[in-house]
Write a protein that holds these residues in place. Structure first.
Motif, mmCIF file in Angstrom:
data_model
loop_
_atom_site.group_PDB
_atom_site.id
_atom_site.type_symbol
_atom_site.label_atom_id
_atom_site.label_comp_id
_atom_site.label_asym_id
_atom_site.label_seq_id
_atom_site.Cartn_x
_atom_site.Cartn_y
_atom_site.Cartn_z
ATOM 1 N N GLN A 136 0.822 -1.212 0.000
ATOM 2 C CA GLN A 136 0.000 0.000 0.000
ATOM 3 C C GLN A 136 0.858 1.264 0.000
ATOM 4 O OE1 GLN A 136 -2.433 -0.546 3.471
ATOM 5 N NE2 GLN A 136 -4.005 -1.708 2.369
ATOM 6 N N VAL A 137 1.869 1.277 0.849
ATOM 7 C CA VAL A 137 2.754 2.445 0.931
ATOM 8 C C VAL A 137 3.519 2.610 -0.371
ATOM 9 C CG1 VAL A 137 4.783 3.400 2.102
ATOM 10 C CG2 VAL A 137 2.943 2.373 3.445
ATOM 11 N N THR A 138 4.036 1.509 -0.914
ATOM 12 C CA THR A 138 4.781 1.555 -2.171
ATOM 13 C C THR A 138 3.898 2.065 -3.301
ATOM 14 O OG1 THR A 138 6.177 -0.279 -1.430
ATOM 15 C CG2 THR A 138 6.177 0.201 -3.786
ATOM 16 N N THR A 139 2.677 1.577 -3.370
ATOM 17 C CA THR A 139 1.732 2.023 -4.399
ATOM 18 C C THR A 139 1.491 3.517 -4.304
ATOM 19 O OG1 THR A 139 0.652 -0.138 -4.477
ATOM 20 C CG2 THR A 139 -0.619 1.743 -5.290
ATOM 21 N N SER A 140 1.258 3.998 -3.109
ATOM 22 C CA SER A 140 1.021 5.427 -2.898
ATOM 23 C C SER A 140 2.233 6.251 -3.338
ATOM 24 C CB SER A 140 0.707 5.679 -1.429
ATOM 25 O OG SER A 140 0.557 7.051 -1.178
ATOM 26 N N VAL A 187 14.330 5.675 -0.507
ATOM 27 C CA VAL A 187 14.565 6.537 0.661
ATOM 28 C C VAL A 187 13.279 6.681 1.476
ATOM 29 C CG1 VAL A 187 15.104 8.903 1.380
ATOM 30 C CG2 VAL A 187 16.529 7.767 -0.328
ATOM 31 N N ALA A 188 12.165 6.874 0.800
ATOM 32 C CA ALA A 188 10.883 7.014 1.501
ATOM 33 C C ALA A 188 10.509 5.723 2.228
ATOM 34 C CB ALA A 188 9.789 7.403 0.515
ATOM 35 N N LEU A 189 10.756 4.585 1.594
ATOM 36 C CA LEU A 189 10.453 3.303 2.245
ATOM 37 C C LEU A 189 11.384 3.041 3.425
ATOM 38 C CD1 LEU A 189 9.691 1.070 -0.855
ATOM 39 C CD2 LEU A 189 8.065 1.863 0.874
#
Length: 83
Positions: free
Chosen positions: A6-10, A44-46
């Motif tokens: 979900q986070v990756t998709t966003s 970096v965000a992940l």
């Protein structure tokens, strides 16, 4: 793993707003238009979101969303085990 997807998709939707297809574990970054700079931004965000480290040496091997999600999931599990 669902949360990672979900986070990756966003993040992909933010980084590549022109991509209108589905984001699935089998989705290839290159085919989605995620260039090398965007891939670094994504990683970096992940890393921040899930408190993991993704080495540069591994980055080149991560070709799909599933590759990245599996690595993050494994790194997260290893981090939890180390605590």
């Amino acid at each position: 793993m669902d949360n990672i997807l979900q986070v990756t998709t966003s993040l992909i939707r933010d980084l590549v707003p022109d991509y209108e297809g589905d984001v699935a574990l089998s989705s290839n970054f290159e085919e989605m238009g995620v260039d090398s700079l965007s891939r670094v931004d994504l990683v970096v965000a992940l890393e921040r979101e899930f408190q993991v480290t993704i080495p540069d040496s591994v980055l080149a091997e991560l070709r799909t969303v599933g590759d990245l999600a599996s690595f993050v999931d494994g790194a997260r599990a290893a981090g939890s085990a180390a605590q």
